[in-house]
Design a protein around this motif. Sequence first.
Motif, PDB file in Angstrom:
ATOM      1  N   GLN A  70      16.919  14.704 -16.606  1.00 22.98           N
ATOM      2  CA  GLN A  70      15.692  14.978 -17.345  1.00 22.98           C
ATOM      3  C   GLN A  70      15.392  13.852 -18.325  1.00 22.98           C
ATOM      4  OE1 GLN A  70      16.854  18.901 -18.850  1.00 22.98           O
ATOM      5  NE2 GLN A  70      15.161  19.783 -17.679  1.00 22.98           N
ATOM      6  N   GLY A  71      14.132  13.743 -18.690  1.00 24.19           N
ATOM      7  CA  GLY A  71      13.738  12.773 -19.695  1.00 24.19           C
ATOM      8  C   GLY A  71      12.914  11.624 -19.153  1.00 24.19           C
ATOM      9  N   ARG A  72      12.733  11.579 -17.848  1.00 19.82           N
ATOM     10  CA  ARG A  72      11.901  10.531 -17.260  1.00 19.82           C
ATOM     11  C   ARG A  72      10.522  11.107 -16.962  1.00 19.82           C
ATOM     12  NH1 ARG A  72      17.037   9.989 -15.614  1.00 19.82           N
ATOM     13  NH2 ARG A  72      17.997   7.978 -16.066  1.00 19.82           N
ATOM     14  N   SER A  73       9.533  10.284 -17.146  1.00 19.42           N
ATOM     15  CA  SER A  73       8.167  10.739 -16.898  1.00 19.42           C
ATOM     16  C   SER A  73       7.916  10.884 -15.400  1.00 19.42           C
ATOM     17  CB  SER A  73       7.164   9.735 -17.479  1.00 19.42           C
ATOM     18  OG  SER A  73       7.196   8.519 -16.729  1.00 19.42           O
ATOM     19  N   ALA A  74       6.860  11.591 -15.066  1.00 22.73           N
ATOM     20  CA  ALA A  74       6.468  11.725 -13.661  1.00 22.73           C
ATOM     21  C   ALA A  74       6.205  10.353 -13.057  1.00 22.73           C
ATOM     22  CB  ALA A  74       5.233  12.620 -13.535  1.00 22.73           C
ATOM     23  N   GLU A  75       5.606   9.463 -13.839  1.00 22.24           N
ATOM     24  CA  GLU A  75       5.331   8.105 -13.364  1.00 22.24           C
ATOM     25  C   GLU A  75       6.623   7.337 -13.067  1.00 22.24           C
ATOM     26  OE1 GLU A  75       3.914   4.426 -12.273  1.00 22.24           O
ATOM     27  OE2 GLU A  75       2.928   6.380 -12.260  1.00 22.24           O
ATOM     28  N   GLN A  76       7.629   7.479 -13.923  1.00 26.01           N
ATOM     29  CA  GLN A  76       8.906   6.809 -13.687  1.00 26.01           C
ATOM     30  C   GLN A  76       9.578   7.352 -12.428  1.00 26.01           C
ATOM     31  OE1 GLN A  76      10.557   7.653 -17.613  1.00 26.01           O
ATOM     32  NE2 GLN A  76      10.780   5.432 -17.935  1.00 26.01           N
ATOM     33  N   LYS A  77       9.548   8.658 -12.255  1.00 29.19           N
ATOM     34  CA  LYS A  77      10.159   9.256 -11.054  1.00 29.19           C
ATOM     35  C   LYS A  77       9.407   8.818  -9.797  1.00 29.19           C
ATOM     36  CE  LYS A  77      10.114  13.259 -13.189  1.00 29.19           C
ATOM     37  NZ  LYS A  77      10.205  14.670 -13.549  1.00 29.19           N
ATOM     38  N   ARG A  78       8.084   8.757  -9.888  1.00 23.59           N
ATOM     39  CA  ARG A  78       7.285   8.303  -8.752  1.00 23.59           C
ATOM     40  C   ARG A  78       7.603   6.846  -8.433  1.00 23.59           C
ATOM     41  NH1 ARG A  78       3.529   5.141  -7.861  1.00 23.59           N
ATOM     42  NH2 ARG A  78       3.016   4.779 -10.020  1.00 23.59           N
ATOM     43  N   ARG A  79       7.704   6.017  -9.479  1.00 26.19           N
ATOM     44  CA  ARG A  79       8.002   4.596  -9.283  1.00 26.19           C
ATOM     45  C   ARG A  79       9.376   4.403  -8.639  1.00 26.19           C
ATOM     46  NH1 ARG A  79       7.518   1.807 -14.597  1.00 26.19           N
ATOM     47  NH2 ARG A  79       9.716   2.182 -14.712  1.00 26.19           N
ATOM     48  N   ALA A  80      10.356   5.166  -9.070  1.00 25.77           N
ATOM     49  CA  ALA A  80      11.689   5.084  -8.464  1.00 25.77           C
ATOM     50  C   ALA A  80      11.625   5.514  -7.005  1.00 25.77           C
ATOM     51  CB  ALA A  80      12.672   5.959  -9.240  1.00 25.77           C
ATOM     52  N   GLY A  81      10.936   6.617  -6.736  1.00 25.17           N
ATOM     53  CA  GLY A  81      10.808   7.089  -5.364  1.00 25.17           C
ATOM     54  C   GLY A  81      10.120   6.076  -4.476  1.00 25.17           C
ATOM     55  N   GLU A  82       9.056   5.479  -4.969  1.00 26.03           N
ATOM     56  CA  GLU A  82       8.324   4.487  -4.178  1.00 26.03           C
ATOM     57  C   GLU A  82       9.175   3.259  -3.885  1.00 26.03           C
ATOM     58  OE1 GLU A  82       4.653   3.777  -6.252  1.00 26.03           O
ATOM     59  OE2 GLU A  82       3.713   5.554  -5.357  1.00 26.03           O
ATOM     60  N   ALA A  83       9.949   2.798  -4.872  1.00 29.43           N
ATOM     61  CA  ALA A  83      10.797   1.621  -4.667  1.00 29.43           C
ATOM     62  C   ALA A  83      11.886   1.905  -3.636  1.00 29.43           C
ATOM     63  CB  ALA A  83      11.414   1.181  -5.993  1.00 29.43           C
ATOM     64  N   ILE A  84      12.508   3.055  -3.734  1.00 33.08           N
ATOM     65  CA  ILE A  84      13.577   3.424  -2.802  1.00 33.08           C
ATOM     66  C   ILE A  84      13.013   3.638  -1.403  1.00 33.08           C
ATOM     67  CG2 ILE A  84      15.206   5.282  -2.242  1.00 33.08           C
ATOM     68  CD1 ILE A  84      15.633   5.465  -5.369  1.00 33.08           C
ATOM     69  N   TYR A  85      11.891   4.328  -1.328  1.00 31.46           N
ATOM     70  CA  TYR A  85      11.287   4.595  -0.009  1.00 31.46           C
ATOM     71  C   TYR A  85      10.829   3.301   0.664  1.00 31.46           C
ATOM     72  CZ  TYR A  85       8.911   7.208   3.616  1.00 31.46           C
ATOM     73  OH  TYR A  85       8.525   7.716   4.829  1.00 31.46           O
ATOM     74  N   ALA A  86      10.264   2.381  -0.124  1.00 34.50           N
ATOM     75  CA  ALA A  86       9.822   1.098   0.438  1.00 34.50           C
ATOM     76  C   ALA A  86      11.014   0.301   0.962  1.00 34.50           C
ATOM     77  CB  ALA A  86       9.063   0.289  -0.611  1.00 34.50           C
ATOM     78  N   ALA A  87      12.121   0.293   0.220  1.00 30.37           N
ATOM     79  CA  ALA A  87      13.315  -0.435   0.661  1.00 30.37           C
ATOM     80  C   ALA A  87      13.893   0.190   1.929  1.00 30.37           C
ATOM     81  CB  ALA A  87      14.361  -0.459  -0.451  1.00 30.37           C
ATOM     82  N   ALA A  88      13.935   1.512   1.981  1.00 27.89           N
ATOM     83  CA  ALA A  88      14.443   2.195   3.180  1.00 27.89           C
ATOM     84  C   ALA A  88      13.526   1.931   4.367  1.00 27.89           C
ATOM     85  CB  ALA A  88      14.570   3.695   2.922  1.00 27.89           C
ATOM     86  N   SER A  89      12.229   1.995   4.144  1.00 25.97           N
ATOM     87  CA  SER A  89      11.267   1.751   5.224  1.00 25.97           C
ATOM     88  C   SER A  89      11.417   0.343   5.783  1.00 25.97           C
ATOM     89  CB  SER A  89       9.834   1.958   4.727  1.00 25.97           C
ATOM     90  OG  SER A  89       9.619   3.312   4.405  1.00 25.97           O
ATOM     91  N   ALA A  90      11.625  -0.621   4.899  1.00 27.68           N
ATOM     92  CA  ALA A  90      11.798  -2.002   5.351  1.00 27.68           C
ATOM     93  C   ALA A  90      13.093  -2.164   6.142  1.00 27.68           C
ATOM     94  CB  ALA A  90      11.782  -2.952   4.158  1.00 27.68           C
ATOM     95  N   ARG A  91      14.182  -1.615   5.635  1.00 31.72           N
ATOM     96  CA  ARG A  91      15.478  -1.732   6.304  1.00 31.72           C
ATOM     97  C   ARG A  91      15.450  -1.037   7.661  1.00 31.72           C
ATOM     98  NH1 ARG A  91      18.608  -4.694   7.757  1.00 31.72           N
ATOM     99  NH2 ARG A  91      18.303  -5.635   5.725  1.00 31.72           N
ATOM    100  N   LEU A  92      14.724   0.054   7.781  1.00 35.10           N
ATOM    101  CA  LEU A  92      14.725   0.872   8.997  1.00 35.10           C
ATOM    102  C   LEU A  92      13.488   0.643   9.870  1.00 35.10           C
ATOM    103  CD1 LEU A  92      15.943   4.110   7.195  1.00 35.10           C
ATOM    104  CD2 LEU A  92      17.347   2.503   8.511  1.00 35.10           C
ATOM    105  N   ALA A  93      12.747  -0.408   9.603  1.00 33.68           N
ATOM    106  CA  ALA A  93      11.470  -0.660  10.270  1.00 33.68           C
ATOM    107  C   ALA A  93      11.577  -0.632  11.791  1.00 33.68           C
ATOM    108  CB  ALA A  93      10.888  -2.003   9.805  1.00 33.68           C
ATOM    109  N   ALA A  94      12.630  -1.177  12.347  1.00 29.02           N
ATOM    110  CA  ALA A  94      12.767  -1.224  13.810  1.00 29.02           C
ATOM    111  C   ALA A  94      12.798   0.177  14.421  1.00 29.02           C
ATOM    112  CB  ALA A  94      14.023  -1.993  14.202  1.00 29.02           C
TER     113      ALA A  94
END
Length: 134
Positions: A70-94
């Motif tokens: 707890q203690g992170r804003s919705a924007e911070q949680k969204r930003r973390a999710g987007e960064a992780i999802y983008a990295a996973a999407s790139a690694r798993l693109a094939a």
Amino acid sequence: MPHLTIEYSANLDGMVDIDRLCAELLDAAMSTGIFEIGAPRVRAIRCDHFAIADRHDANAFVDMSLRVGQGRSAEQKRRAGEAIYAAASARLAALFETPHFALSLEVREIDKALSWKKNSMHARLRDQGTKGNV
């Protein structure tokens, strides 16, 4: 205290370097500036037993769950999710080039009143002022 759990179907063995995926997702989480170096944990759990959609043998998945304190804003949680999802999407693109792959991520907040923890890494890493492996 972010915990990223990666569940993946066993049929991805030999197709995905899971150690590299874990390392890249840790880097993605840290790149946001939201988490302290001693906090993140990334772990992968191979799922030997699964049934997906039409049960085609080639169907595969990576399902990620990010739990944050707890203690992170919705924007911070969204930003973390987007960064992780983008990295996973790139690694798993094939895998997206086939009609047999699913990738998902959910971000959840840990209820502080119902969470107990001890971490001896924080003091060591804070004392060393490190940002890398020690």
